[in-house]
Design an enzyme around this catalytic site. Structure first.
Site, mmCIF file in Angstrom:
data_model
loop_
_atom_site.group_PDB
_atom_site.id
_atom_site.type_symbol
_atom_site.label_atom_id
_atom_site.label_comp_id
_atom_site.label_asym_id
_atom_site.label_seq_id
_atom_site.Cartn_x
_atom_site.Cartn_y
_atom_site.Cartn_z
ATOM 1 N N PRO A 296 0.769 -1.249 0.000
ATOM 2 C CA PRO A 296 0.000 0.000 0.000
ATOM 3 C C PRO A 296 0.800 1.300 0.000
ATOM 4 O O PRO A 296 0.679 2.134 0.907
ATOM 5 C CB PRO A 296 -0.836 -0.130 1.266
ATOM 6 N N CYS A 297 1.567 1.540 -1.050
ATOM 7 C CA CYS A 297 2.284 2.810 -1.144
ATOM 8 C C CYS A 297 1.314 3.980 -1.326
ATOM 9 O O CYS A 297 1.672 5.123 -1.034
ATOM 10 C CB CYS A 297 3.317 2.764 -2.258
#
Length: 164
Positions: free
Chosen positions: A135-136
């Site tokens: 989840p950047c």
């Protein structure tokens, strides 16, 4: 042997690339997940084999995520991607909970990095090969603004809205 498939999503057609793995659920370790127009997106190479069945487990998780019923991916990543520093940053991304955000500065602090290293941290985040799953998109600017997403800021907003 590198395998690949594509799946439809609210973000457009996603390209999934993986390697066979005896330990991964479904038998495939994910090496890359990219989307149309993405900076640094993977492209299918000669010798890669299209194998939709190899990605059934990962694709099912992605469909559940986009439907709003999955909040944590259980995916094995293929080994070999990134530098030691990048892998350290990517592991930290995996700790950012669903539905929350963090800043580049807080992530750097969590990793024990100096303020001067925040730019390097941002570069490492930008090289994340498995968008959505790692989840950047949950990393935002110190002022709450949306910054830096290889898939584009509109898609980053879509993902954050989905998780809200």
């Amino acid at each position: 042997m590198t395998v690949h498939t594509t799946i439809d999503s609210p973000l457009g057609e996603l390209l999934l690339v993986g390697e066979p793995s005896a330990t991964a659920k479904g038998g495939t370790a994910l090496a890359s997940l990219s989307m149309p127009g993405q900076k640094g997106a993977a492209v299918v190479r000669e010798g890669w084999v299209r194998d939709d069945a190899a990605f059934e487990t990962i694709a099912a998780q992605l469909r559940s995520y986009f439907a709003g019923s999955l909040t944590h991916f259980d995916v094995e990543y293929a080994e070999g991607a990134g530098t030691a520093f990048q892998r350290k940053v990517w592991q930290a991304l995996d700790t950012v909970p669903y539905g929350t955000t963090t800043t580049y500065g807080r992530l750097a602090e969590q990793l024990g990095l100096s303020r001067a290293a925040v730019r390097a941290l941002g570069t490492a985040i930008g090289r994340n090969p498995v968008l959505v799953v790692r989840p950047c998109h949950r990393v935002i600017g110190a002022d709450g603004s949306l910054t830096g997403y290889a898939g584009g800021l509109e898609r980053k907003r879509q993902l954050l809205d989905l998780e809200a």
